[in-house]
Design an enzyme around this catalytic site. Structure first.
Site, PDB file in Angstrom:
ATOM      1  N   CYS A 369       7.380   2.076  -4.000  1.00  0.00           N
ATOM      2  CA  CYS A 369       8.181   1.251  -4.897  1.00  0.00           C
ATOM      3  C   CYS A 369       8.428   1.944  -6.227  1.00  0.00           C
ATOM      4  O   CYS A 369       7.524   2.561  -6.791  1.00  0.00           O
ATOM      5  CB  CYS A 369       7.477  -0.079  -5.174  1.00  0.00           C
ATOM      6  N   ASN A 581       9.481  -5.633  -8.008  1.00  0.00           N
ATOM      7  CA  ASN A 581      10.112  -4.600  -7.186  1.00  0.00           C
ATOM      8  C   ASN A 581      10.964  -5.224  -6.101  1.00  0.00           C
ATOM      9  O   ASN A 581      11.266  -6.417  -6.136  1.00  0.00           O
ATOM     10  CB  ASN A 581       9.033  -3.697  -6.575  1.00  0.00           C
ATOM     11  N   LEU A 582      11.301  -4.442  -5.120  1.00  0.00           N
ATOM     12  CA  LEU A 582      12.144  -4.901  -4.026  1.00  0.00           C
ATOM     13  C   LEU A 582      11.518  -6.042  -3.240  1.00  0.00           C
ATOM     14  O   LEU A 582      12.221  -6.902  -2.712  1.00  0.00           O
ATOM     15  CB  LEU A 582      12.420  -3.714  -3.100  1.00  0.00           C
ATOM     16  N   CYS A 583      10.200  -6.064  -3.140  1.00  0.00           N
ATOM     17  CA  CYS A 583       9.530  -7.074  -2.317  1.00  0.00           C
ATOM     18  C   CYS A 583       8.673  -8.029  -3.147  1.00  0.00           C
ATOM     19  O   CYS A 583       7.844  -8.753  -2.599  1.00  0.00           O
ATOM     20  CB  CYS A 583       8.686  -6.398  -1.239  1.00  0.00           C
ATOM     21  N   THR A 584       8.817  -8.007  -4.441  1.00  0.00           N
ATOM     22  CA  THR A 584       8.234  -8.949  -5.415  1.00  0.00           C
ATOM     23  C   THR A 584       6.712  -8.929  -5.511  1.00  0.00           C
ATOM     24  O   THR A 584       6.135  -9.881  -6.017  1.00  0.00           O
ATOM     25  CB  THR A 584       8.707 -10.406  -5.167  1.00  0.00           C
ATOM     26  N   GLU A 585       6.070  -7.840  -5.085  1.00  0.00           N
ATOM     27  CA  GLU A 585       4.611  -7.802  -5.212  1.00  0.00           C
ATOM     28  C   GLU A 585       4.132  -6.871  -6.326  1.00  0.00           C
ATOM     29  O   GLU A 585       2.956  -6.906  -6.696  1.00  0.00           O
ATOM     30  CB  GLU A 585       3.950  -7.398  -3.884  1.00  0.00           C
ATOM     31  N   PRO A 771       4.820  -6.805   2.115  1.00  0.00           N
ATOM     32  CA  PRO A 771       5.200  -7.503   3.360  1.00  0.00           C
ATOM     33  C   PRO A 771       4.641  -6.883   4.640  1.00  0.00           C
ATOM     34  O   PRO A 771       4.505  -7.562   5.636  1.00  0.00           O
ATOM     35  CB  PRO A 771       6.733  -7.420   3.359  1.00  0.00           C
ATOM     36  N   THR A 772       4.352  -5.595   4.652  1.00  0.00           N
ATOM     37  CA  THR A 772       3.823  -4.852   5.817  1.00  0.00           C
ATOM     38  C   THR A 772       4.668  -5.038   7.071  1.00  0.00           C
ATOM     39  O   THR A 772       4.142  -5.087   8.182  1.00  0.00           O
ATOM     40  CB  THR A 772       2.345  -5.222   6.131  1.00  0.00           C
ATOM     41  N   ALA A 773       5.978  -5.130   6.903  1.00  0.00           N
ATOM     42  CA  ALA A 773       6.836  -5.435   8.047  1.00  0.00           C
ATOM     43  C   ALA A 773       6.666  -4.443   9.184  1.00  0.00           C
ATOM     44  O   ALA A 773       6.658  -4.824  10.357  1.00  0.00           O
ATOM     45  CB  ALA A 773       8.295  -5.470   7.593  1.00  0.00           C
ATOM     46  N   THR A 774       6.522  -3.163   8.869  1.00  0.00           N
ATOM     47  CA  THR A 774       6.453  -2.154   9.918  1.00  0.00           C
ATOM     48  C   THR A 774       5.028  -1.765  10.279  1.00  0.00           C
ATOM     49  O   THR A 774       4.698  -1.646  11.463  1.00  0.00           O
ATOM     50  CB  THR A 774       7.214  -0.885   9.484  1.00  0.00           C
ATOM     51  N   ILE A 775       4.172  -1.562   9.289  1.00  0.00           N
ATOM     52  CA  ILE A 775       2.829  -1.080   9.619  1.00  0.00           C
ATOM     53  C   ILE A 775       2.024  -2.141  10.365  1.00  0.00           C
ATOM     54  O   ILE A 775       1.127  -1.802  11.144  1.00  0.00           O
ATOM     55  CB  ILE A 775       2.062  -0.576   8.381  1.00  0.00           C
TER      56      ILE A 775
END
Length: 969
Positions: A369, A581-585, A771-775
């Site tokens: 990020c 950031n892009l994913c708000t964390e 979000p861990t969408a892929t991992i």
């Protein structure tokens, strides 16, 4: 035709989704007087629901899944079941015993009288042939020799070695349980072959055949992965290799792989200075068998190194390559590389996608990020857009703060003209993200933030609309509101809100809390006197309503809160958090001289439970060990990382922030038998996050003792003895009310405070839940802190579409004898929901509630318990079925009152979907009690805004819906 008879063999179907609703209650007290005699002479209780299961199987066999899924067939099955039960009970009014043949006779009669002649005929023929069917099939297999299939392999035409293929598939199914059988995979594979087929296509056919079986048993995903693994071994090693041979092969292959990667200019030549033989010997081939199909296919398609499209990297070599890249600066590099390899390959912890992509390579851009703030001048604006392009090129997700750019109609001193505002520049940002993708591996992704007092805020809210001037729309870019507490107070108190151009009120951008409030009130007074123009006054509730309406209609802008991010920031002494950031964390300072950077990785909570006296519980010892290693890996990223922009390098080396998160939260709840929508789940969210943060902060102070404090430590909240849990007091003081947060704790925070006072901190920030969408796909757990999206669903990503089924649920249904093809069809029909399926016990419905069946305040309450421990923020998706203005208003006000820093996507369902998926319980996002009645959510917020005049709709966006969006992880 499939088995449909009501025999002991079909007796595993203990209840039916189609059992007669009206008859069941009346019969409940009398059914115990009836019994069934099986063919083997056993006498068992009479269970009418088995009739419905058998009838539905009959319709399935004749009409197929699509035909049998119609509402009319379901009504027919229910009526037929009632007819059969009534006929049987009339024959023995006082109770008694039926033979299984009696029941089958009544089923035949009911089908004929109901006009279902085709189904009845198939049912009758099946009964007559059943006794000889197996023998006939066996005889046919022995006597009818199928014509030989030839394959082409390495330019030669040879006969397919069917026994060898069968052995390969059998090996893939080995150890996966009695329900994972090679025979159906072999049969489906053979059905899809043709004479002369390339041998590589035979292996692909086996993989595709196995994946079609995943919906029948989730363990088929491991069989599919093993078949894929076989093809990977062959591609990389150049010859057929069994898994049993891989221990020896891995050790020999690994040094050669590193050398080839260096020669191909893919890997850093420094990797050659490792003891490659030692590292090769440390690889654990058995861990290749941990992958499910989605995980391994994802790695194969996008992560494994390749030379001219041919893979050269095997799974364990991949993890070791990443570990080596992260250990480059360690003194005992081999020992640290093995330590890092252990946590990665065991799935205890996983680094983020950029780290997995690039660790050990020539250009090791490992960070996830980047956050920037855009100045209010043309040179600065286009320099910021250029930085976006450079950062996106090397796989970074972006967050831009645009609040300083003057509003539409503002005076431009240099030209004596009027500004076009911030929106035209955002259109350029949008198109830049599309043009410069992330290293050719995934789409560029950016989120732009604007503070709520900006005069362009109303047009900013409409950026994602599909109507209006398309030159002032950004269809590919994310947007987020950066909301000060004062605005929320005005909403709660139904006050007015003033909008300014930032060039008229330049200091508001850097102020927060009470200091912001004082300055803002002073500017309002000046504006009222006519001293500030342009300027506009609106009702705060109207602007809030428009925010929620746009969020509902377009999914943007997201709701994030400026003051909690700043007041609780450990680094407030050296700067201001201007956006997430892009994913708000991520909540880090940005300025004209600093681009914030964060390096991510996530702990797999499901791997950190142990057996306790009352079931599964958190394993603190293992968690502490894993986090100590993970924090060292993340800290190493800062020094090894490639920085495309100097401002990013300077910022990262000064403050050394990292963002360790969690995933598999839902899996951990399943393992502990705790429903997501429960106080116990909220308590686990609290205690697990307390432990994760405690051990992460402890690991950072240990690193400080070893490596030194980060350079801006002096004056930070850490230095002042104020830990994240303590910073809640600062927020309460600055906000002056409107903060209701649980303050309970269980660990020795005083000991940690004393340790930090002695040794300092290595990292300005340590925790952020991405979000861990892929991992999470790679390691086979539910993403991040997300509830289960569906117990039977299809996941889409850049590798394709994958059937995903809840293995915990299937295990429970098997235990109860409820897992069959009817249940599979039910789960498909009801979008993975158990609530409309009557034969599923209430306990399982509670445990396996899906995201849209969970009242959103449960998500907010759990997030609030986590947020009190976290020094940054969390990517919190809100799931809402049947959204209304009142529900949106209450949910997001609750998020603010509970002290959340940010929220992420709002995910809603359409009205028709909600009606279908709720069945008889009436609504989604309801909280049924053990008896099935509805109860209120655990908390509510007073003073809601009027209901929005907007219908429920089905909005598809975010990492789950968009295969190209995997921005952070």
């Amino acid at each position: 035709m499939q088995a449909t008879t009501l025999t002991p063999e079909s007796g595993s179907h203990s209840a039916a989704a189609y059992a007669p609703q009206a008859a069941r209650p009346a019969q409940a007290g009398t059914l115990q007087n009836y019994q069934i005699i099986r063919r083997n002479g056993a006498v068992v209780p009479f269970e009418p629901n088995k009739i419905a299961v058998a009838l539905m199987k009959a319709f399935l066999a004749v009409r197929g899944a699509q035909g049998a899924a119609s509402a009319s067939v379901r009504e027919d099955v229910e009526q037929l079941t009632q007819t059969v039960v009534r006929a049987l009970m009339r024959s023995r009014p006082g109770g008694g015993t039926f033979h299984i043949e009696d029941v089958q006779d009544q089923v035949e009669l009911g089908l004929m009288r109901g006009g279902h002649h085709e189904v009845a005929r198939a049912y009758v023929l099946y009964r007559e042939r059943r006794a000889q069917e197996r023998a006939t099939k066996q005889a046919e297999q022995q006597s009818a020799a199928a014509p030989a299939i030839h394959v082409t392999d390495q330019g030669q035409r040879i006969e397919l070695d069917v026994p060898r293929l069968h052995a390969l598939i059998a090996s893939a199914c080995e150890g996966l349980g009695a329900d994972v059988k090679p025979e159906p995979i072999v049969a489906e594979t053979m059905r899809n072959l043709y004479d002369g087929v390339p041998m590589s296509e035979v292996y692909k056919a086996a993989i595709l055949a196995a994946r079609t079986k995943i919906e029948t048993d989730p363990d088929y995903t491991f069989a599919t992965a093993r078949l894929l693994l076989h093809t990977i071994y062959k591609e990389v090693l150049g010859e057929e290799t069994t898994h049993a041979q891989m221990r020896e092969r891995y050790a020999d292959y690994f040094p050669a792989f590193i050398k080839r990667g260096v020669e191909a200019e893919l890997l850093n030549p420094e990797l050659l200075n490792y003891d490659l033989k030692k590292l090769g010997a440390a690889l654990k081939p058995e861990r290749d068998l941990q992958f499910d199909y989605l995980g391994l296919q994802t790695l194969y398609d996008r992560y494994f190194l390749h030379v001219r499209k041919q893979r050269i990297e095997l799974p364990q070599a991949f993890f070791m390559r990443v570990a080596m890249g992260l250990a480059l600066n360690e003194i005992d590099r081999e020992a640290r590389a093995i330590e890092f390899y252990e946590v990665l390959s065991s799935f205890d912890f996983m680094s983020s996608t950029p780290t997995l992509f690039n660790s050990g390579t020539l250009r090791s851009q490992l960070s996830s990020c980047y956050l920037t703030t855009v100045p209010d001048d043309l040179d600065g604006i286009y320099e910021s857009i250029k930085e976006n392009a450079l950062l996106s090129k090397f796989a970074g997700g972006l967050g831009n703060d645009w609040t300083r750019v003057r509003a539409l109609g503002s005076h431009i001193k240099g030209t004596n003209g009027e500004s076009q505002g911030v929106v035209p520049f955002l259109k350029v940002v949008n198109d830049t993200a599309v043009a410069v993708n992330q290293g050719g591996k995934r789409k560029g992704a950016v989120c732009c933030y604007l503070e709520t007092w900006h005069l362009d805020i109303e047009e900013f809210l409409e950026l994602r609309k599909n109507t209006g001037d398309d030159r002032r729309r950004t269809h590919d870019m994310n947007t987020a509101n950066w909301i000060p507490d004062l605005f929320m107070k005005r909403v709660m108190e139904k006050g007015e809100w003033s909008l300014f151009s930032p060039n008229s009120v330049p200091d508001l951008h850097d102020k927060f809390g009470q200091e912001f409030e004082r300055a803002y009130l002073a500017y309002e007074k000046k504006a009222a006197r006519g001293e500030i123009k342009p300027y506009k006054k609106v009702a705060a509730v109207d602007l809030w309503r428009k925010m929620l309406t746009m969020l509902f209609e377009t999914g943007h802008p997201w709701i994030t809160f400026k003051d909690p991010c700043n007041i609780r920031s450990p680094q407030q002494h050296v700067g201001v958090v201007h956006s997430s950031n892009l994913c708000t964390e991520i909540t880090l300072n940005t300025s004209d001289t600093e681009t914030a950077v964060c390096n991510l990785g996530s702990v797999n909570l499901a791997q950190h439970l142990k057996d306790g006296p009352n079931g599964k519980e958190l394993d603190h010892d293992k968690l502490k060990r894993t986090i100590a290693t993970a924090m060292r890996m993340l800290d190493n990223v800062i020094d090894i990382n490639y920085y495309a922009v100097k401002k990013a390098r300077d910022s990262n080396l000064r403050h050394r922030p990292v963002g360790m998160g969690i995933m598999g939260f839902q899996d951990a709840l399943y393992m502990m038998r705790v429903p997501y929508a429960s106080e116990a789940a909220i308590e686990f969210a609290d205690r697990s996050m307390e432990a994760v943060c405690y051990y992460a902060y402890w690991a950072s102070t240990d690193l400080a003792a070893e490596r030194g404090k980060y350079s801006t430590y002096k004056g930070s909240l850490w230095d002042r003895g104020i830990l994240p849990i303590d910073s809640l007091d600062l927020l309460a003081q600055e906000r002056g009310g409107y903060l209701e947060v649980d303050r309970s704790r269980t660990l020795d925070w005083d000991a940690l405070r004393a340790k930090i006072a002695r040794d300092g901190m290595r990292n300005s920030n340590c925790i952020a839940i991405a979000p861990t969408a892929t991992i999470s796909n790679i390691i086979g757990v539910d993403a991040s802190i997300e509830p289960c999206f569906g117990n039977l669903s299809v996941k889409s990503n850049l590798s394709g579409e994958f059937t995903v089924i809840n293995s915990y649920l299937v295990k429970d249904l098997k235990r109860l004898g409820l897992w069959d093809e009817v249940m599979i069809m039910d789960l498909k029909h009801f979008d993975g929901s158990l609530w409309p399926i009557d034969r599923v016990p209430q306990e399982l419905k509670e445990l396996y509630r899906t995201a849209f069946e969970i009242e959103p305040v449960w998500l907010v309450e759990a997030a609030a318990r986590r947020q009190k421990w976290i020094d940054q923020a969390q990517s919190l998706n809100i799931y809402m079925a049947g959204a209304s203005g009142k529900k949106l208003d209450e949910t997001y006000k609750l998020a603010w009152i509970r002290g959340l820093k940010t929220t992420y996507y709002l995910r809603t369902t359409g009205a028709t979907h909600a009606e279908k998926a709720t069945g008889r319980i009436g609504q989604l996002n309801a909280v049924p009690t053990a008896s099935g009645t509805l109860q209120a959510a655990p908390a509510s917020v007073a003073a809601s805004a009027p209901v929005l005049d907007a219908p429920a709709t089905d909005i598809k966006f975010c990492a789950i819906d968009d295969p190209g969006c995997e921005a952070c992880q």
